[in-house]
Design a protein around this motif. Structure first.
Motif, short mmCIF file in Angstrom:
data_model
loop_
_atom_site.label_atom_id
_atom_site.label_comp_id
_atom_site.label_asym_id
_atom_site.label_seq_id
_atom_site.Cartn_x
_atom_site.Cartn_y
_atom_site.Cartn_z
N UNK A 166 -38.20 13.34 -22.14
CA UNK A 166 -38.05 12.26 -23.13
C UNK A 166 -37.39 12.73 -24.42
N UNK A 167 -36.85 13.95 -24.43
CA UNK A 167 -36.25 14.48 -25.65
C UNK A 167 -37.24 15.13 -26.58
N UNK A 168 -38.54 14.96 -26.30
CA UNK A 168 -39.59 15.55 -27.13
C UNK A 168 -40.30 16.69 -26.40
N UNK A 169 -40.68 16.43 -25.18
CA UNK A 169 -41.38 17.41 -24.36
C UNK A 169 -40.62 17.56 -23.05
N UNK A 170 -40.38 18.81 -22.66
CA UNK A 170 -39.55 19.06 -21.48
C UNK A 170 -40.37 18.94 -20.20
N UNK A 171 -40.83 17.72 -19.95
CA UNK A 171 -41.63 17.40 -18.77
C UNK A 171 -40.99 16.19 -18.08
N UNK A 172 -40.80 16.24 -16.77
CA UNK A 172 -40.18 15.10 -16.07
C UNK A 172 -41.06 13.85 -16.13
N UNK A 173 -40.41 12.69 -16.13
CA UNK A 173 -41.08 11.40 -16.21
C UNK A 173 -40.78 10.59 -14.95
N UNK A 174 -41.82 10.15 -14.28
CA UNK A 174 -41.66 9.50 -12.98
C UNK A 174 -41.33 8.02 -13.12
N UNK A 175 -40.37 7.58 -12.32
CA UNK A 175 -40.09 6.15 -12.12
C UNK A 175 -40.38 5.88 -10.65
N UNK A 176 -41.38 5.05 -10.39
CA UNK A 176 -41.84 4.81 -9.02
C UNK A 176 -41.84 3.33 -8.71
N UNK A 177 -41.52 3.01 -7.46
CA UNK A 177 -41.45 1.62 -7.01
C UNK A 177 -42.10 1.48 -5.64
N UNK A 178 -42.95 0.46 -5.50
CA UNK A 178 -43.49 0.05 -4.20
C UNK A 178 -43.03 -1.38 -3.95
N UNK A 179 -42.22 -1.57 -2.92
CA UNK A 179 -41.70 -2.89 -2.57
C UNK A 179 -42.50 -3.44 -1.40
N UNK A 180 -43.07 -4.62 -1.59
CA UNK A 180 -43.81 -5.28 -0.51
C UNK A 180 -43.12 -6.59 -0.15
N UNK A 181 -42.86 -6.78 1.13
CA UNK A 181 -42.28 -8.02 1.64
C UNK A 181 -43.31 -8.71 2.51
N UNK A 182 -43.67 -9.93 2.12
CA UNK A 182 -44.67 -10.68 2.87
C UNK A 182 -44.58 -12.16 2.51
N UNK A 183 -44.77 -13.00 3.51
CA UNK A 183 -44.83 -14.45 3.30
C UNK A 183 -43.60 -15.00 2.56
N UNK A 184 -42.44 -14.46 2.88
CA UNK A 184 -41.21 -14.97 2.30
C UNK A 184 -40.94 -14.57 0.86
N UNK B 122 -37.83 -6.84 7.35
CA UNK B 122 -39.16 -6.64 7.95
C UNK B 122 -40.26 -6.75 6.90
N UNK B 123 -41.42 -7.20 7.29
CA UNK B 123 -42.55 -7.24 6.37
C UNK B 123 -43.21 -5.87 6.30
N UNK B 124 -43.79 -5.56 5.14
CA UNK B 124 -44.44 -4.28 4.94
C UNK B 124 -44.25 -3.79 3.52
N UNK B 125 -44.63 -2.54 3.27
CA UNK B 125 -44.50 -1.92 1.95
C UNK B 125 -43.74 -0.61 2.08
N UNK B 126 -42.79 -0.41 1.20
CA UNK B 126 -41.98 0.81 1.18
C UNK B 126 -41.97 1.36 -0.24
N UNK B 127 -41.93 2.67 -0.38
CA UNK B 127 -42.06 3.30 -1.69
C UNK B 127 -40.91 4.27 -1.94
N UNK B 128 -40.61 4.46 -3.23
CA UNK B 128 -39.60 5.43 -3.64
C UNK B 128 -39.92 5.88 -5.06
N UNK B 129 -39.52 7.09 -5.39
CA UNK B 129 -39.70 7.57 -6.75
C UNK B 129 -38.66 8.62 -7.09
N UNK B 130 -38.44 8.77 -8.38
CA UNK B 130 -37.49 9.75 -8.90
C UNK B 130 -37.96 10.10 -10.31
N UNK B 131 -37.23 10.96 -10.99
CA UNK B 131 -37.68 11.38 -12.32
C UNK B 131 -36.52 11.39 -13.32
N UNK B 132 -36.88 11.20 -14.58
CA UNK B 132 -36.01 11.50 -15.70
C UNK B 132 -36.26 12.95 -16.12
#
Length: 542
Positions: free
Chosen positions: A245-263, A232-242
């Motif tokens: 980084x071994x230096x500061x104990x704060x999570x790091x986001x990995x985020x993705x927006x996938x858009x399908x359009x015009x083939x 299907x055409x449209x945009x879908x999103x997902x995210x997660x964290x690490x």
């Protein structure tokens, strides 16, 4: 136009060349990470663009994908000065690399004085200097603290080995004999690949084989376009964290927006975290190669060559965690690409619900133990460890599997105990660690390792201790990663949970890894009662 039968035969023969190159290095390598774990790969690449033409089936897919950028770097740097008999070597993670442990050899293949293609070999060397034996340094803030950095240079010039380059490389390793053996194994693999390719070209002709390579790429692109057309055409999103980084104990986001359009399909990672101080950054080349691996997981029927990427567009923010620039550290690239693959699976589960796997365990838990034997000889044990795979639409997740970024296997306990002064006091499945689901997540593992020498240091680079592997289609999460180590006053856990350097160990003291299970797939209430009974009988669950 090439006929289908000849195309199929040539595809098989070309893949066999890459497979034989893999096998040659696995037999010849000195270090267990290549010889036993198969942390290496080989492929054939386009003469002009460096694009992937053929990859082996037993090497690491992430290496094959990223190597295309490495071959391109050789072309851009040396261009018209390349000649028959040249071989290039480098481990630069910013120009088609992953991290400095992975050494790449690239060789041009000539026919009748004309460049036909490139052959390439990559393998994970045992130790390449830096602050931490084994090179997974969670405290690194610059690449120079991770190991030696070799730019693209000639290793052979017109067939002559440049001993000065070899001397520089070996002088910067704690294990020079191992490095020398691995280097020669990679050279031998390239030699064999060149011979096998000449045999094939002599049998079928350069023009026919060249036409087959063009057609294989075109068919991969067509198949990928057909798959996109059915979504299907449209945009879908997902995210997660690490975890951090071994230096500061704060999570790091990995985020993705996938858009399908015009083939076409657009993969936008712009919302991911900025580049960080610690070594979980990855290069843009590694990001795209990880997406290539994820596509092959989702659509295994698509041929493995650059054509797969033709209808895909990638957006990666400059100097983000997914587009590292020098001298950002990259040693822990494995953790980041595993999280990237997780968000790809989540996004595709939303595009076409019920089709994607739940998350796998999401960390290789790179562990180094290092010290000196009684006679003064230095020893370095480096290994990675397994965990549970996610449940999927067809079955439960695999127990104690290998990371989905690769086909690398976990080195056998017998090999590790024979090579290093350690004893595994436990190597077992981790009860109850898989996520609940109609198809449960695979179980993680428990590894407990006792030191047999007088003293040593331990170093850990892992993840998934803060955020558990997620389920899919209503499935539950797997258990988080858990690492502890023994001291005179008892057992301790690292402040960063999954990352630590310089743990001092004495004879008889132990380190313990309890690795994550995979997420579950589907509503747990829909699980077959007989499967639940079987799980309890086998001790998978309480």
């Amino acid at each position: 136009m090439i006929d289908p039968v000849t195309l199929a035969v040539l595809k098989g023969r070309l893949e066999q060349i890459a497979d034989e190159m893999d096998a040659t290095l696995f037999r010849a390598a000195f270090n267990p990470i290549i010889a036993e774990a198969h942390d290496a790969s080989h492929g054939l690449y386009h003469a002009d663009t460096g694009e992937t033409l053929i990859q082996g089936k037993s090497g690491l897919p992430i290496f094959v994908g990223v190597m295309a950028f490495g071959v391109k770097a050789v072309i851009e740097k040396f261009g018209a000065t390349v000649q028959p008999g040249d071989v290039f070597v480098f481990n630069d993670p910013y120009v088609g690399g992953t991290h400095v442990s992975d050494f790449r050899l690239v060789r041009p293949h000539y026919r009748g004085g004309k460049l036909f293609c490139w052959l390439a070999s990559v393998g994970h060397w045992h130790d390449v200097g830096g602050a931490v034996p084994g090179n997974y340094n969670p405290a690194a803030t610059e690449v120079f603290q991770e190991g030696m950095l070799i730019p693209v240079v000639r290793l052979h010039e017109a067939g002559e080995l440049r001993q000065d380059v070899v001397d520089i490389v070996l002088a910067n390793s704690r294990q020079p004999t191992s490095a020398w053996g691995d280097l020669n194994g990679q050279i031998a693999a390239l030699d064999l690949g060149a011979r096998r390719l000449d045999e094939l070209l002599d049998a079928y002709g350069d023009a026919t084989v060249g036409e087959a390579l063009v057609e294989l790429r075109a068919r991969a692109a067509q198949q990928m376009q057909a798959i996109i057309a059915e979504l299907p055409e449209g945009t879908w999103s997902a995210e997660d964290v690490l975890d951090n980084d071994g230096q500061t104990d704060v999570p790091l986001k990995i985020a993705l927006d996938v858009t399908i359009a015009n083939g076409r399909m657009r993969w936008d990672f712009s919302r991911s975290a900025p580049a960080c101080a610690g070594p979980v950054n990855i290069s843009r080349a590694t990001t795209i190669a990880a997406c290539y691996v994820a596509v092959k997981h989702l659509f295994p029927e698509v041929p493995a060559n650059a054509g797969v990427l033709a209808p895909l567009d990638f957006v990666v923010a400059k100097d983000s965690i997914l587009d590292a620039t020098p001298p950002r550290p990259t040693a822990g690239y494995t953790e980041t690409i595993l999280r990237l693959i997780d968000v790809v699976f989540t996004a595709f589960d939303r595009i076409k619900p019920g089709t994607a796997n739940a998350h796998a365990y999401g960390t290789i838990n790179a562990l180094s133990l290092a010290g000196r034997r009684a006679d003064g000889r230095r020893w370095v044990m480096f290994s990675f460890f397994g965990g549970g795979h996610g449940g999927n639409p067809d079955s439960d997740g695999l127990n104690h599997g290998n990371a989905p970024i690769s086909t690398a296997t976990i080195p056998p306990v017998e090999v590790l105990e024979a090579a290093y002064p350690v004893m595994f006091t436990q190597w077992a499945l981790r009860e109850g660690s898989g996520g609940a689901g109609a198809h449960r997540g695979g179980l993680g593992a428990v590894y407990e390792i006792e030191l047999l020498e007088a003293n040593a240091e331990a170093f850990l680079f892992g993840d998934r201790a803060r955020a558990a592997p997620q389920g899919a289609n209503g499935g539950g999460p797997g258990q988080e990663n858990h690492f502890t180590y023994q001291q005179d006053d008892g057992w301790h856990a690292p402040p960063m949970a999954s990352k630590m350097t310089g743990i001092k160990l004495k004879r008889g003291q132990r380190v313990r890894l309890e690795t994550p299970g995979g997420g579950g797939w589907g509503d747990p209430a829909a699980r077959d009662p007989a499967s639940t009974v079987r799980d309890r009988k086998l001790g998978y669950t309480a």
